[in-house]
Structures are given as C-alpha cells and as structure tokens.
Design an enzyme around this catalytic site. Structure first.
Site, PDB file in Angstrom:
ATOM      1  N   CYS A  88      25.982  32.670  60.205  1.00 49.55           N
ATOM      2  CA  CYS A  88      25.119  31.725  59.488  1.00 49.55           C
ATOM      3  C   CYS A  88      24.182  30.965  60.410  1.00 49.55           C
ATOM      4  O   CYS A  88      23.281  30.263  59.928  1.00 49.55           O
ATOM      5  CB  CYS A  88      25.979  30.757  58.678  1.00 49.55           C
ATOM      6  SG  CYS A  88      26.793  31.540  57.269  1.00 49.55           S
ATOM      7  N   LYS A 132      20.385  31.724  59.901  1.00 50.18           N
ATOM      8  CA  LYS A 132      19.666  31.328  58.696  1.00 50.18           C
ATOM      9  C   LYS A 132      18.299  30.743  59.037  1.00 50.18           C
ATOM     10  O   LYS A 132      18.109  30.172  60.117  1.00 50.18           O
ATOM     11  CB  LYS A 132      20.488  30.294  57.901  1.00 50.18           C
ATOM     12  CG  LYS A 132      21.781  30.833  57.336  1.00 50.18           C
ATOM     13  CD  LYS A 132      22.617  29.754  56.685  1.00 50.18           C
ATOM     14  CE  LYS A 132      22.071  29.314  55.361  1.00 50.18           C
ATOM     15  NZ  LYS A 132      23.047  28.479  54.614  1.00 50.18           N
ATOM     16  N   ASP A 141      24.989  36.405  49.897  1.00 48.45           N
ATOM     17  CA  ASP A 141      25.011  35.924  51.278  1.00 48.45           C
ATOM     18  C   ASP A 141      25.198  37.106  52.216  1.00 48.45           C
ATOM     19  O   ASP A 141      26.052  37.966  51.966  1.00 48.45           O
ATOM     20  CB  ASP A 141      26.152  34.916  51.473  1.00 48.45           C
ATOM     21  CG  ASP A 141      25.805  33.854  52.504  1.00 48.45           C
ATOM     22  OD1 ASP A 141      25.336  34.234  53.587  1.00 48.45           O
ATOM     23  OD2 ASP A 141      25.991  32.661  52.228  1.00 48.45           O
ATOM     24  N   ASP A 183      30.802  30.634  48.266  1.00 46.02           N
ATOM     25  CA  ASP A 183      29.831  29.959  47.399  1.00 46.02           C
ATOM     26  C   ASP A 183      30.358  29.808  45.971  1.00 46.02           C
ATOM     27  O   ASP A 183      30.080  28.813  45.299  1.00 46.02           O
ATOM     28  CB  ASP A 183      28.517  30.731  47.377  1.00 46.02           C
ATOM     29  CG  ASP A 183      27.723  30.587  48.659  1.00 46.02           C
ATOM     30  OD1 ASP A 183      27.966  29.615  49.396  1.00 46.02           O
ATOM     31  OD2 ASP A 183      26.859  31.443  48.923  1.00 46.02           O
ATOM     32  N   GLY A 214      26.709  48.737  45.692  1.00 42.90           N
ATOM     33  CA  GLY A 214      25.845  47.836  46.421  1.00 42.90           C
ATOM     34  C   GLY A 214      24.547  48.506  46.797  1.00 42.90           C
ATOM     35  O   GLY A 214      24.095  49.447  46.135  1.00 42.90           O
ATOM     36  N   HIS A 215      23.941  48.035  47.891  1.00 38.78           N
ATOM     37  CA  HIS A 215      22.647  48.555  48.314  1.00 38.78           C
ATOM     38  C   HIS A 215      22.595  48.563  49.831  1.00 38.78           C
ATOM     39  O   HIS A 215      23.107  47.651  50.493  1.00 38.78           O
ATOM     40  CB  HIS A 215      21.519  47.689  47.752  1.00 38.78           C
ATOM     41  CG  HIS A 215      20.152  48.222  48.050  1.00 38.78           C
ATOM     42  ND1 HIS A 215      19.673  49.392  47.507  1.00 38.78           N
ATOM     43  CD2 HIS A 215      19.162  47.744  48.849  1.00 38.78           C
ATOM     44  CE1 HIS A 215      18.443  49.620  47.938  1.00 38.78           C
ATOM     45  NE2 HIS A 215      18.112  48.634  48.766  1.00 38.78           N
ATOM     46  N   SER A 216      21.956  49.566  50.403  1.00 38.47           N
ATOM     47  CA  SER A 216      21.839  49.671  51.853  1.00 38.47           C
ATOM     48  C   SER A 216      20.416  50.059  52.236  1.00 38.47           C
ATOM     49  O   SER A 216      19.706  50.712  51.465  1.00 38.47           O
ATOM     50  CB  SER A 216      22.825  50.712  52.402  1.00 38.47           C
ATOM     51  OG  SER A 216      22.531  52.003  51.866  1.00 38.47           O
TER      52      SER A 216
END
Length: 335
Positions: free
Chosen positions: A18, A21, A72, A95, A143-145
C-alpha cells in the site's frame, strides 16, 4: 505444490504494498469532480459512495440487506509469491470488514511481466489469495489478468452487510474512545525487507490476519464508525475519519502499539516515500506539539493490510486516544 526458482519479487516493483498508492492529496484532487449527488443511477440506494473516501461502496438492496463492493491491488510487498498473494487478499477483504460486512465473492486482479517472471510464480500468488479467501469463507470466481511491466495482484471483493449496522468513517462522535486492532510498523519492516532481503515472519503474520474478528467485535460493542489503516497510515486515515465526522481526534502516542523491530527499522532509515508523503499531507491539519518527527513518521507509516481503527472501546484491543469536539483547522492532536 510446484517448486519454482527463488525470485526477489520486491525488486521488480518501484514501490511495495500500500506504500505504492497515489498520494492522498493528489488522489483527492483527481476524484473531486466525481463526488456529490448523482440521482438515481441504478437499483437500490447508495448509502456510502465516494464523498468521504470510505473503505468501500455500500448499496441498500432491500430491507436488512446491503451490498458492499471494493477493489484493492498492489505491487509485491514481500519476496515470497505465496505470502504476497495471502497479504493482498487479506488487504482487499479488509475493506469489507471495515464497513461491518462479510465478503461473499472475490475475483482476482493480476498484472504480470510474463516474459520476465515465470508463470509458475503467478500461480503461487493466486494460490495464496485463494487460501486466504477460503479461510474467510469467500468464493473466488475467476478474475482478470494483463501483461504488465510490474507484477501487481489484488482482488475485487463483494460482500454483504446490515445497512442499519454499518461501520462508516463519517459516524464518529466526540467523547468516543479510539481503538486500534493491529500494531503499526509493517511499512518500515517491509521497506527493510525490500532493501536487505531480511524476512520478518511476524510482519507477514500481521498482514495475513483477517480483520473479520475485529469487525465482529466492533459491531458487538455497538460501534458505528471505523476505517482500516492501510496506505495513508494511521494519521492519514484518522484525518479522513475526523474530517468526515466533523470532530478532532486525539492520539496518545505512547499508547500506540508497534511490531517488534519497527523502531529499529525507522532508525536505520527504512522509510518509504509514501510514508513521508502521508505526513506531509496531514501536517497542515495537525497539532503535534513536541512530538518528534520520527514518532510522527511511525504514526504515518504506510501500512499494508493493517488493522481497524474503531471509534469505540472494543474489548481485547488497545485504546489509543479519543474523538473530541472539532477544533478549527485541526483534525488530529498528538501528545
């Protein structure tokens, strides 16, 4: 389990966890035009949106039911692929817990330099995320890659909550104690790990610990205000909470718990740029008295998968301060 060659994943990213960010001040300026009333744009009632920078979006879909949505992801915070996957998944699910909900289903978000790092390592990252999701009782469904110059991993998580028992960052009230459910210091320890290769198992244990029990304890204690402590550090997230709630937060610096080795890592100079930017952002809004810069850097330390900061006293966790009536121009007092 597939055996793959050892790779120092943190060396393939410009930042870590994090701490990578976008700085909070820059981010707020980017989204400034996206806040405020939008009218009816979809089913249900939007209870928590972008206005106060809360941890997740919440939509009431019916009596007693609300959907919690968040996403995230980040670059490697540790060298071990499996541990990075676990940390990223716990961080994404945090979250939902920070809103008083529980995760139901997650999808993976993966960026991978496929011509630089073996895909077997990517599989280890995903395996770590899956194992944490299973421990949380959360489905993982695809998901996605993308092919990415830097490795990145995280999750988009959907959860459920009681719309009448949310934990929001704008619900703090003066006179309420402040409780912190995990010690600080993973930021400086992760910076030391990235620079030296030293491994800190207790930091990994803290980052992979789900905030599920802390969230349940907060709700059981009657709390209605909370946030999780991640990339903007304790001071940054507390500033957002106090500002949204219209109060001033008082922090007793000596009551804040830290992981073993955090102060040594700070003294050795292992402070991320993200941590320094956090402190710079909060300084104009703080009354820090004689508190040293080193102490403030620890309080601003960019956490990855940190604990919950709860407005309320929660049994089993330390009280580190309280919310007080608003003071003009000041959201945080540290003594």
């Amino acid at each position: 389990m597939v055996t793959v060659r050892q790779v120092r994943l943190t060396q393939y990213a410009h930042g870590g966890g994090c701490a990578c960010k976008i700085p909070p001040g820059e981010l707020e300026s980017v989204v400034a035009g996206l806040t405020g009333p939008t009218g009816t744009a979809g089913p249900g009632e939007l209870l928590v949106g972008l206005d106060d920078g809360d941890d997740a979006a919440v939509v009431r879909t019916g009596p007693g039911t609300a959907v919690v949505a968040t996403a995230d992801f980040f670059t490697p915070v540790v060298d071990d692929a499996y541990d990075w996957g676990r940390i990223a998944a716990a961080n994404a699910m945090s979250d939902v817990y920070a809103m008083g909900g529980h995760p139901v289903v997650a999808v993976n978000l993966l960026g991978w330099p496929r011509e630089v790092l073996p895909m077997e390592l990517a599989a280890e990252v995903l395996r770590g995320g899956l194992d944490v999701a299973r421990s949380a009782g959360c489905h993982v469904a695809g998901g996605h890659s993308v092919d990415d110059p830097e490795p990145k991993y995280g999750m988009a998580v959907t959860g459920l909550a009681d719309p009448d028992r949310l934990l929001r960052n704008d619900a703090g009230r003066a006179g309420t104690p402040l409780t912190l459910t995990k010690p600080l210091g993973v930021g400086v320890l992760n910076s030391r790990h990235k620079a030296t290769g030293e491994v800190f198992p207790h930091a990994v244990a803290a980052m992979t610990e789900l905030n599920r029990d802390a969230s349940a304890a907060a709700l059981a204690a009657g709390a209605g205000c909370a946030t999780d402590v991640t990339g903007f550090g304790l001071l940054g997230h507390l500033h957002k909470l106090a500002r949204a709630s219209g109060v001033t937060a008082f922090v007793e610096a000596g009551a804040v718990p830290y992981l073993d080795g955090a102060r040594d890592a700070l003294a050795a100079g292992f402070v991320s740029g993200g941590t320094r930017r956090n402190l710079d952002w909060v300084r104009p809004h703080g009354d820090f008295g004689p508190t040293t810069t080193d102490e403030l850097l620890l309080l601003a330390d960019a956490q990855t998968s940190g604990g919950l900061l709860i407005a309320g006293e929660v049994p089993g966790y330390p009280v580190i301060g309280e919310l007080r009536p608003a003071t003009d121009g000041v959201t945080i007092i540290v003594r």
